[in-house]
Design a protein around this motif. Structure first.
Motif, mmCIF file in Angstrom:
data_model
loop_
_atom_site.group_PDB
_atom_site.id
_atom_site.type_symbol
_atom_site.label_atom_id
_atom_site.label_comp_id
_atom_site.label_asym_id
_atom_site.label_seq_id
_atom_site.Cartn_x
_atom_site.Cartn_y
_atom_site.Cartn_z
ATOM 1 N N SER A 1 43.599 105.137 128.107
ATOM 2 C CA SER A 1 42.363 105.937 128.046
ATOM 3 C C SER A 1 41.356 105.304 128.993
ATOM 4 C CB SER A 1 41.839 106.019 126.612
ATOM 5 O OG SER A 1 41.684 104.750 126.062
ATOM 6 N N ILE A 2 40.895 106.092 129.963
ATOM 7 C CA ILE A 2 40.053 105.499 131.018
ATOM 8 C C ILE A 2 38.572 105.802 130.860
ATOM 9 C CG2 ILE A 2 41.726 105.072 132.868
ATOM 10 C CD1 ILE A 2 41.290 107.914 133.858
ATOM 11 N N THR A 3 38.215 106.536 129.793
ATOM 12 C CA THR A 3 36.784 106.794 129.592
ATOM 13 C C THR A 3 36.295 106.347 128.224
ATOM 14 O OG1 THR A 3 37.425 109.021 128.938
ATOM 15 C CG2 THR A 3 36.565 108.756 131.174
ATOM 16 N N LYS A 4 37.203 106.050 127.312
ATOM 17 C CA LYS A 4 36.759 105.703 125.956
ATOM 18 C C LYS A 4 36.017 104.371 125.958
ATOM 19 C CE LYS A 4 38.398 106.681 122.251
ATOM 20 N NZ LYS A 4 39.144 106.596 121.003
ATOM 21 N N GLU A 5 34.893 104.338 125.253
ATOM 22 C CA GLU A 5 34.056 103.135 125.258
ATOM 23 C C GLU A 5 34.353 102.208 124.079
ATOM 24 O OE1 GLU A 5 30.049 105.088 127.291
ATOM 25 O OE2 GLU A 5 30.171 104.935 125.102
ATOM 26 N N ALA A 6 34.398 102.774 122.863
ATOM 27 C CA ALA A 6 34.475 101.917 121.681
ATOM 28 C C ALA A 6 35.891 101.397 121.430
ATOM 29 C CB ALA A 6 33.983 102.690 120.466
ATOM 30 N N PHE A 7 36.887 102.228 121.721
ATOM 31 C CA PHE A 7 38.262 101.881 121.344
ATOM 32 C C PHE A 7 39.202 102.239 122.487
ATOM 33 C CE2 PHE A 7 42.004 102.488 118.391
ATOM 34 C CZ PHE A 7 41.951 101.238 117.813
ATOM 35 N N PRO A 8 39.020 101.567 123.619
ATOM 36 C CA PRO A 8 39.842 101.935 124.789
ATOM 37 C C PRO A 8 41.223 101.303 124.686
ATOM 38 C CG PRO A 8 38.256 100.224 125.369
ATOM 39 C CD PRO A 8 38.123 100.431 123.894
ATOM 40 N N LEU A 9 42.251 102.091 124.871
ATOM 41 C CA LEU A 9 43.601 101.546 124.798
ATOM 42 C C LEU A 9 44.246 101.569 126.179
ATOM 43 C CD1 LEU A 9 44.943 103.167 121.497
ATOM 44 C CD2 LEU A 9 43.722 101.027 121.789
ATOM 45 N N LEU A 10 44.777 100.434 126.585
ATOM 46 C CA LEU A 10 45.482 100.352 127.864
ATOM 47 C C LEU A 10 46.981 100.377 127.578
ATOM 48 C CD1 LEU A 10 43.484 97.473 129.652
ATOM 49 C CD2 LEU A 10 43.029 99.931 129.686
ATOM 50 N N ARG A 11 47.674 101.273 128.219
ATOM 51 C CA ARG A 11 49.141 101.385 128.102
ATOM 52 C C ARG A 11 49.607 101.375 126.639
ATOM 53 N NH1 ARG A 11 52.968 98.480 131.948
ATOM 54 N NH2 ARG A 11 53.753 100.555 132.394
ATOM 55 N N TYR A 12 49.073 102.319 125.883
ATOM 56 C CA TYR A 12 49.428 102.402 124.463
ATOM 57 C C TYR A 12 50.737 103.167 124.275
ATOM 58 C CZ TYR A 12 49.299 103.233 119.500
ATOM 59 O OH TYR A 12 49.640 103.272 118.163
ATOM 60 N N ARG A 13 51.689 102.545 123.622
ATOM 61 C CA ARG A 13 53.004 103.163 123.397
ATOM 62 C C ARG A 13 52.922 104.106 122.209
ATOM 63 N NH1 ARG A 13 57.971 99.192 124.509
ATOM 64 N NH2 ARG A 13 58.925 101.090 123.697
ATOM 65 N N THR A 14 53.070 105.411 122.476
ATOM 66 C CA THR A 14 52.877 106.400 121.411
ATOM 67 C C THR A 14 54.090 106.547 120.502
ATOM 68 O OG1 THR A 14 53.799 108.190 122.740
ATOM 69 C CG2 THR A 14 51.415 107.823 122.911
#
Ligand code: DLL
Length: 434
Positions: free
Chosen positions: A288-301
């Motif tokens: 997620s490249i815009t989320k401020e509070a809880f940004p996840l990088l390379r989250y495995r769904t």
């Protein structure tokens, strides 16, 4: 004519979108490095610093984040903004104990509403529509997400939440709802109850439905469309990445456009973590490249699906994801064979059965038992044992052809399998209890 909520973004050229993603990714990586010690440590362990991430081409260098990380960090460990700037949480039940809690700043809520507004517009929604939201409200993201999107578009919003099906239908008739939002299994149930109350599909004002939160098949789509006289659109998302609206279907109904200005999608080999080329099936990973509070990088769904950049007739240039066929952790291994409940659903509906079924697996004498309980419609229901046995044998044959293993099929009377007002419970795996 195709309608867009944000044409500039939804139809942006590939080069411009990449540029936007590059800029946002670089800023996001810096944001988490500066504000989330857990991330910084994970990156350090992999020998990566924000200086190594100059564009989306460097995405593969970042470590993956998994549900286990979320559990380790519960509840505040991945927060990237001070609590004073957070305005909301949502949460989802984990299969193993601790819930996932996601946080939102006001800006996060606004951007989420924007994503859902795009989905509603793609389904034909305008400010003249009456949107009946019967996803659950509360910690679940379905109600709040579609409610927010509907407000943003300016529709009259009916915040029904799930349940009380007769009242749902009453409101649908009296207030002349035009768009229905709920899980596909609840939509099927509403369609069934609608018929039982003596209505025909042409008796309502509905034109579209926006259904998601669980896997559903093309066959189920046709059933719902027929029972309510609507066009049924898919919508996808997960609590960790804000909720519904990560991707949405357009008039072509051949997969969901991912809101790439907010989420970068990758498909990886779930076993090796290797990034797979476009068109190959694997596990969906989101940054997620815009989320401020809880940004996840390379989250495995854990969702298994395929991405496609084929030109879409709707004019959107956003990459499309296929309907997820199931989660890698929902995949059943029965007698050594990989089985997704959606494969069974496809066979059942193709043979004229309603999408009301339950799969039960157990292990007896070290062998997996595989039982499928399938409801008959009132028309299919028969008192003759021979008749029922013949139908059961036909279904066993059809399922064996697809899966290669024999289930035991039990046809049961109409209305004996519990209906779901939220996500359907399709599988009872008793082996886990041992
Ligand atoms: O289900 C968010 C949502 C609400 C999506 C309303 C769409 C509509 P969770 O409860 O966190 O969030 O569950 C997320 O549900 O990883 C998928 O496995 C599954 N899922 C969601 N949408 C779809 C879909 C919401 N359209 C998990 N098709 C995801 C198949 C879906 N599976």
């Amino acid at each position: 004519m195709e309608r867009y909520w944000n044409q500039e973004i939804e139809c942006m050229s590939r080069e411009d979108m990449k540029k936007l993603q590059d800029e946002r990714l670089v800023a996001q990586v810096k944001h988490v490095w500066d504000n989330v010690p857990y991330y910084r440590q994970k990156m350090e362990e992999k020998g990566v610093t924000p200086d190594d991430i100059k564009s989306t081409d460097d995405l593969y260098k970042l470590p993956f984040l998994s549900k286990a990380d979320l559990r380790d960090c519960y509840p505040y460990g991945l927060l990237a903004k001070p609590l004073s700037e957070c305005v909301r949480i949502h949460s989802t039940s984990g299969t193993t104990g601790k819930r996932v809690v996601a946080f939102y700043t006001q800006n996060d809520v606004d951007l989420w509403n924007e994503c859902c507004a795009r989905a509603i517009t793609a389904a034909g929604g305008t400010k003249d529509d009456v949107v009946q939201v019967c996803y659950g409200y509360g910690l679940f993201t379905g109600g709040a997400g579609l409610d927010g999107g509907s407000h943003k578009v300016g529709c009259l919003t009916l915040p029904m939440s799930s349940g009380n099906t007769e009242r749902q239908i009453q409101f649908m008739q009296d207030l002349k709802s035009t768009i229905l939002c709920c899980t596909p299994s609840y939509a099927a149930y509403i369609g069934e109850a609608y018929k039982e109350m003596g209505y025909k599909p042409e008796d309502n004002c509905l034109k579209a439905g926006i259904f998601g939160a669980e896997p559903w098949t093309e066959e189920m789509r046709k059933e719902i469309e027929k029972s309510l006289g609507i066009k049924a659109y898919d919508i996808y998302g997960l609590t960790e990445t804000s909720g519904p609206g990560v991707s949405f279907e357009c008039s072509e109904q051949t997969g969901m456009h991912i809101n790439e200005d907010h989420f970068i999608a990758e498909i990886i080999d779930p076993d090796t973590g290797e990034v797979l080329p476009e068109g190959e099936k694997g596990e969906l990973v989101f940054t997620s490249i815009t989320k401020e509070a809880f940004p996840l990088l390379r989250y495995r769904t854990r969702d298994i699906c395929v991405l496609s950049r084929k030109k879409c007739s709707c004019g959107r240039t956003l990459v499309k994801m296929a309907k997820p066929m199931g989660r890698s952790d929902d995949m059943l291994i029965i007698r050594g064979v990989n089985v997704f409940p959606s494969q069974i659903e496809t066979v059942l509906i193709a043979q004229g059965y309603p999408p009301n079924y339950q799969i039960e697996i157990d292990r007896v004498n070290n062998t997996d038992t595989f039982d499928i309980y399938v409801e008959m419609t009132a028309e299919q229901f028969s008192d003759t044992v021979k008749d029922v046995q013949k139908k059961e044998a036909e279904l066993v044959g059809a399922i064996k052809t697809i899966l290669g293993i024999n289930p035991k099929v039990h046809l049961v009377s109409p209305k004996t399998i519990a209906r779901s007002e939220g996500k359907a419970v399709r599988v009872i795996d008793k082996r886990k209890l041992v």
